[in-house]
Design a protein around this motif. Structure first.
Motif, PDB file in Angstrom:
ATOM      1  N   MET A   1      43.518  -3.084 -86.599  1.00 23.49           N
ATOM      2  CA  MET A   1      44.890  -3.169 -86.090  1.00 23.49           C
ATOM      3  C   MET A   1      45.063  -2.335 -84.825  1.00 23.49           C
ATOM      4  SD  MET A   1      47.357  -3.267 -89.451  1.00 23.49           S
ATOM      5  CE  MET A   1      46.633  -1.855 -90.272  1.00 23.49           C
ATOM      6  N   SER A   2      44.409  -1.178 -84.762  1.00 25.48           N
ATOM      7  CA  SER A   2      44.487  -0.337 -83.570  1.00 25.48           C
ATOM      8  C   SER A   2      43.866  -1.037 -82.367  1.00 25.48           C
ATOM      9  CB  SER A   2      43.775   0.992 -83.837  1.00 25.48           C
ATOM     10  OG  SER A   2      43.706   1.770 -82.670  1.00 25.48           O
TER      11      SER A   2
ATOM     12  N   VAL B   1      43.454  -4.323 -81.905  1.00 29.87           N
ATOM     13  CA  VAL B   1      44.295  -5.463 -81.516  1.00 29.87           C
ATOM     14  C   VAL B   1      45.516  -4.980 -80.739  1.00 29.87           C
ATOM     15  CG1 VAL B   1      45.762  -7.304 -82.407  1.00 29.87           C
ATOM     16  CG2 VAL B   1      43.511  -6.928 -83.397  1.00 29.87           C
ATOM     17  N   THR B   2      46.126  -3.876 -81.186  1.00 33.01           N
ATOM     18  CA  THR B   2      47.301  -3.335 -80.495  1.00 33.01           C
ATOM     19  C   THR B   2      46.954  -2.857 -79.094  1.00 33.01           C
ATOM     20  OG1 THR B   2      48.210  -2.637 -82.632  1.00 33.01           O
ATOM     21  CG2 THR B   2      49.163  -1.662 -80.652  1.00 33.01           C
ATOM     22  N   ASP B   3      45.830  -2.109 -78.964  1.00 32.22           N
ATOM     23  CA  ASP B   3      45.414  -1.619 -77.644  1.00 32.22           C
ATOM     24  C   ASP B   3      45.133  -2.768 -76.684  1.00 32.22           C
ATOM     25  OD1 ASP B   3      45.683   0.958 -78.423  1.00 32.22           O
ATOM     26  OD2 ASP B   3      43.561   1.332 -78.779  1.00 32.22           O
ATOM     27  N   GLU B   4      44.455  -3.807 -77.185  1.00 29.67           N
ATOM     28  CA  GLU B   4      44.153  -4.952 -76.327  1.00 29.67           C
ATOM     29  C   GLU B   4      45.440  -5.657 -75.886  1.00 29.67           C
ATOM     30  OE1 GLU B   4      41.066  -8.717 -76.320  1.00 29.67           O
ATOM     31  OE2 GLU B   4      42.031  -8.119 -78.187  1.00 29.67           O
ATOM     32  N   SER B   5      46.396  -5.800 -76.804  1.00 28.16           N
ATOM     33  CA  SER B   5      47.660  -6.454 -76.461  1.00 28.16           C
ATOM     34  C   SER B   5      48.442  -5.640 -75.441  1.00 28.16           C
ATOM     35  CB  SER B   5      48.497  -6.653 -77.731  1.00 28.16           C
ATOM     36  OG  SER B   5      47.808  -7.435 -78.680  1.00 28.16           O
ATOM     37  N   VAL B   6      48.464  -4.317 -75.601  1.00 31.80           N
ATOM     38  CA  VAL B   6      49.167  -3.455 -74.646  1.00 31.80           C
ATOM     39  C   VAL B   6      48.518  -3.540 -73.269  1.00 31.80           C
ATOM     40  CG1 VAL B   6      49.663  -1.047 -74.083  1.00 31.80           C
ATOM     41  CG2 VAL B   6      50.067  -1.879 -76.395  1.00 31.80           C
ATOM     42  N   HIS B   7      47.186  -3.570 -73.245  1.00 29.77           N
ATOM     43  CA  HIS B   7      46.472  -3.669 -71.966  1.00 29.77           C
ATOM     44  C   HIS B   7      46.802  -4.978 -71.257  1.00 29.77           C
ATOM     45  CE1 HIS B   7      43.175  -4.069 -69.106  1.00 29.77           C
ATOM     46  NE2 HIS B   7      42.966  -2.770 -69.237  1.00 29.77           N
TER      47      HIS B   7
ATOM     48  N   TYR C   1      36.437  -5.098 -76.317  1.00 28.29           N
ATOM     49  CA  TYR C   1      37.342  -5.018 -77.464  1.00 28.29           C
ATOM     50  C   TYR C   1      37.080  -6.097 -78.517  1.00 28.29           C
ATOM     51  CZ  TYR C   1      40.759  -1.270 -76.909  1.00 28.29           C
ATOM     52  OH  TYR C   1      41.367  -0.051 -76.876  1.00 28.29           O
TER      53      TYR C   1
END
Length: 331
Positions: free
Chosen positions: A81-82, A84-90, A144
């Motif tokens: 989940m971390s 996926v979240t980092d990739e989405s924020v990027h 990622y």
């Protein structure tokens, strides 16, 4: 083997993240640099554990073993989940920077830096300006997906180990089948060649599509790229659907019995297969609704609608074919 492959790329990603955050460590919280180091240690230890103990069926300290495996499983899901979240924020930041002026983007970045715990209020100090920093930044972003796949891969293996704790296997009900693979016998060679042709063609179409859509400013070239992309996928999905239907028909003439024995690995395979298909079903459903509700309806919309319908059909026939194959007894 798959776990080792994804683990190696995950370690490379952690090295890139450490290099990227070390480029401006003076204005970052220490946890930003410590996290990839701890994650790399976790990947190494877990990969070694699964490589050595994946086939073990534990019958001592059952509660402690189940607790430890479930803790490992939840840790992998948290890492997933971390990531996926980092990739989405990027991705969100990349799109935001393209659509905003430099001053507004710098102001938003400054506001975010104050929330995530940067020591300095100056955004300039935390900008990635050097060439090596840009390489680290782009490198860990493109790696990622390997880290995401590693977490899911490890979660699946740990889940099977957890289900096998204390399990007794009836050795008489399982037959050992030794596969004899001959490259030019029957249709093996034809299948491999057709698969490689589709794979190479798909990569070529994907590269052309990305280049034309992202770099070209002419709408005609973008339409041509979309048309090529959809036609190729429609042809592939049609062939895959026909092949899966043919395989299911062949199963009807197979004299082997169905395997009804309890099998945690097979149960997990079926659950993951159906769960992964739900995401594609949802995407296709929303695409169909958007196409039907939109105007005007041009050639691209028609191709998109056909693609979405074929995607639903192909996943359905493929899942039926695979699940039937999983429940077949060996010859």
């Amino acid at each position: 083997g798959g776990l080792i492959l994804f683990a190696i790329f995950s370690l490379v990603m952690d090295v890139f993240k450490i290099g990227y955050y070390s480029s401006f460590y003076s204005c970052l919280s220490a946890i930003k640099i410590i996290y990839p180091i701890v994650q790399a240690i976790f990947v190494v230890v877990q990969t070694y554990f699964l490589w050595v103990s994946a086939k073990d069926c534990i019958h001592v300290h059952l509660n402690v073993t189940r607790c430890g495996l479930m803790l490992t499983l939840t840790t992998n899901l948290a890492v997933w989940m971390s990531a996926v979240t980092d990739e989405s924020v990027h991705k969100a930041h990349s799109k935001l920077k393209k659509n905003m002026t430099e001053e507004i983007f710098r102001w938003l970045l400054k506001e975010r830096s104050q929330r995530v715990g940067m020591r300095s209020s100056s955004v300039d100090e935390c900008n990635c300006k050097s060439q090596i920093c840009q390489i680290f930044k782009n490198g860990y972003f493109w790696l990622y997906p390997f880290n995401i796949e590693y977490s899911l891969f490890a979660s699946a293996m740990v889940y099977v180990m957890w289900k096998n704790v204390g399990r007794f296997i009836d050795h008489h009900s399982h037959h050992i089948q030794r596969l004899k693979f001959r490259l030019f016998r029957r249709t093996f060679f034809v299948g491999i060649m057709l698969g490689l042709i589709i794979l190479v063609s798909g990569l070529g179409v994907l590269i052309l599509y990305e280049v034309q859509v992202n770099s070209s400013t002419e709408s005609s070239k973008k339409s041509q790229a979309l048309t090529m992309y959809y036609i190729f996928n429609i042809v592939c999905l049609s062939l895959m659907s026909l092949v899966c239907i043919g395989g299911s028909v062949i199963y009807r003439f197979d004299k082997r019995d169905m395997d009804r024995h309890k099998n945690p690995t097979r149960t997990l395979d079926v659950a993951l297969l159906m769960g992964a298909a739900l995401g594609q079903y949802a995407i296709s459903y929303y695409s169909i609704v958007a196409i039907v509700a939109s105007t005007p309806r041009d050639t691209i919309s028609a191709l998109n609608l056909t693609y979405a319908l074929l995607m639903i059909a192909q996943h359905t026939f493929q899942n039926v074919f695979i699940i039937e194959g999983l429940h077949r007894q060996p010859p």
